[in-house]
Design an enzyme around this catalytic site. Structure first.
Site, PDB file in Angstrom:
ATOM      1  CB  SER A 134     116.006  56.180  12.015  1.00 14.13           C
ATOM      2  OG  SER A 134     115.287  55.276  11.204  1.00 14.13           O
ATOM      3  CE  LYS A 159     117.364  52.741  15.464  1.00 13.71           C
ATOM      4  NZ  LYS A 159     117.977  51.830  14.479  1.00 13.71           N
ATOM      5  CG  ASN A 184     120.464  54.941  14.680  1.00 12.22           C
ATOM      6  OD1 ASN A 184     119.959  54.061  15.349  1.00 12.22           O
ATOM      7  ND2 ASN A 184     119.921  55.374  13.544  1.00 12.22           N
ATOM      8  NE  ARG A 235     160.915  53.352 -11.499  1.00 10.75           N
ATOM      9  CZ  ARG A 235     160.790  54.160 -12.569  1.00 10.75           C
ATOM     10  NH1 ARG A 235     161.868  54.482 -13.272  1.00 10.75           N
ATOM     11  NH2 ARG A 235     159.625  54.634 -12.930  1.00 10.75           N
TER      12      ARG A 235
END
Length: 490
Positions: A296, A302, A304, A336
């Site tokens: 973080s 943290k 994550n 086309r």
């Protein structure tokens, strides 16, 4: 302030995945980047020159000259992209550059330029090139996908008896095993893999209006036909032959999109589960750790679950991209098409990029996933004895005679309701006591009640379901050789 003043105005700048980290990898760039698109277009033109020469429809030696000229490093993708605005597609400016290169390399003057693009149209070349690009990408994608399924199969077998709690509408439902959860993850991913394996990557041919008129003229005095030339090109490039031009029949593209979206959906399911199960208050799983991952910018403590975040971000983008392919297919007007065709290219390529990027992250996640059986058991026990109420009810309700006009099932619902009213710490004792009160004396022994309240006794066919899933996809439950795995990763 201009873009150049801000420092991003150079046409040499490309999309390197700054805002799409899930697909920012050398392998994804090599297989789906602008240079890969350029290389695929050049491969089609070079392959066509070889086909024409073998059929006696181009000067001898011209294929070698075109192949020498069709080296991607000779061309400027950024310049071609800008000039593509003139004709609406990148094939037109690239052809102009290719012809110049061939002319410069045709030292003996054999007229090698006659082998370039003869009887083709831009859509023939670009559709075929995108099929070539997709085939290469799907091959690599399947390598990582099978690595992930192999790891999931191993988890399913290792944790066949690891008890946890099943969840339904966010609430605890019944006892479960982590092995069955891993097997179900495997099931979704392997089924998507089967779709990817069944894909056809057809060559495109048809000429200006899908009638092969120019090809018919080209082969008028030859034993070849436009169809045999197209089949030869398919063989040359390793693509599937097509029975007819598919300029406005886009099933090849939508089928590819469907399979890619299915793979991303299956991967997204796994990532979504891992994100929940790795929450600190759940703590049943953890992603593999790696230096610098999960950090973080503000909170140093943290960790994550970034792999799952990236995988899920890709899965959430897939439905819109797939919808774009189907929307385009429904709007391929005339023989086309106009703008609908142009909207396919970025949507298809982004699906390829996201699927390939996510598959690599998913493989790493599955191969290094940490499972915590103690936490799984702790969360199972949080549900208390009522987690077994369905099984208890099935066994006990027949023992209860109708009372005051209420069936045995209704009487047991009253037992559950009264147990729920008790404090959590007292629910086990309360449930047992109320069951004793409801059931006639001697009809339910202590041993039998203990069996009914043992989570391991109410797993149904969990083990057999896992076994059947793994048995249904044997080719997805064993890994490739280390050499193949290394090749897949590029």
């Amino acid at each position: 302030m201009t873009g150049a003043a801000l420092g991003y105005g150079s046409t040499a700048d490309g999309d390197v995945g700054l805002l799409s980290p899930v697909s920012a990898s050398p392998l994804v760039a090599a297989l789906t980047g602008d240079r890969a698109v350029l290389a695929a277009i050049l491969a089609v033109e070079s392959g066509w020159a070889a086909v024409l020469e073998r059929a006696g429809l181009a000067p001898a030696g011209s294929a070698a000259v075109v192949a020498s000229a069709a080296v991607p490093g000779r061309y400027d993708p950024a310049g071609i992209a800008l000039r593509a605005q003139g004709g609406g597609n990148p094939v037109i400016p690239l052809l102009a550059d290719l012809r110049k290169q061939v002319s410069a390399l045709d030292a003996t003057g054999i007229g090698a330029g006659k082998a370039i693009h003869t009887s083709l149209t831009s859509q023939d070349v670009l559709d075929t090139a995108l099929m070539l690009l997709a085939r290469n990408t799907v091959e690599a994608l399947l390598g990582d996908l099978k690595g992930a399924t192999t790891a999931l199969a191993a988890l399913a077998e290792k944790h066949a008896d690891t008890l946890g709690v099943g969840r339904s509408l966010t609430q605890h439902s019944l006892p479960f095993t982590f092995g069955l959860r891993a097997a179900q993850w495997f099931h979704g991913l392997a089924a998507a893999g089967r779709q990817l394996e069944s894909l056809q990557f057809p060559v495109q041919f048809g000429g200006a209006a899908g009638t092969l008129a120019a090809g018919t003229v080209l082969t008028a005095e030859s034993t070849a036909t436009p169809f045999t030339l197209a089949d030869s090109l398919a063989k040359q490039l390793g693509l599937a032959p097509a029975p007819a031009p598919w300029h406005t029949n886009r099933l090849a593209v939508t089928s590819l999109g469907n399979a890619l979206a299915a793979a991303l959906g299956a991967a997204g399911k796994i990532a979504t589960d891992v994100l929940f199960m790795s929450r600190p208050e759940v703590a049943e799983l953890a992603e593999p750790r790696a230096a610098g991952r999960g950090v973080s910018s503000a909170m140093p403590q943290k960790q994550n679950p970034v792999l799952s975040v990236l995988i899920r971000s890709a899965a959430l983008q897939a439905p819109q991209l797939l919808a774009q392919l189907h929307l385009a297919a429904a709007n391929f007007n005339d023989e086309r098409p106009d703008a609908a065709w142009h909207t396919e290219w970025p949507a298809l390529r982004e699906l390829l990029r996201l699927a390939l990027g996510a598959a690599g992250h998913l493989r790493e996640l599955a191969e290094g996933l940490q499972v915590f059986p103690a936490a799984l058991r702790r969360n199972l026990e949080l549900a208390g004895p009522l987690l077994l109420a369905e099984g208890v009810g099935a066994a006990v309700a027949p023992l209860l005679a109708e009372k005051d006009g209420r069936s045995g099932k209704e009487q047991l619902q009253d037992v559950v309701d009264r147990t729920l009213a008790a404090p959590s710490a007292e629910q086990d004792a309360t449930y047992r006591h109320l069951l004793r009160e409801a059931v006639p004396r001697g009809a339910l022994t202590d041993l039998r009640l203990d069996e009914l309240l043992d989570p391991a006794s109410y797993l149904g066919q969990a083990a057999e379901i896992s076994r059947r899933i793994l048995a249904a996809y044997p080719d997805f439950s064993s890994s490739a050789t280390p050499e193949q795995n290394g090749a897949n990763r590029g």
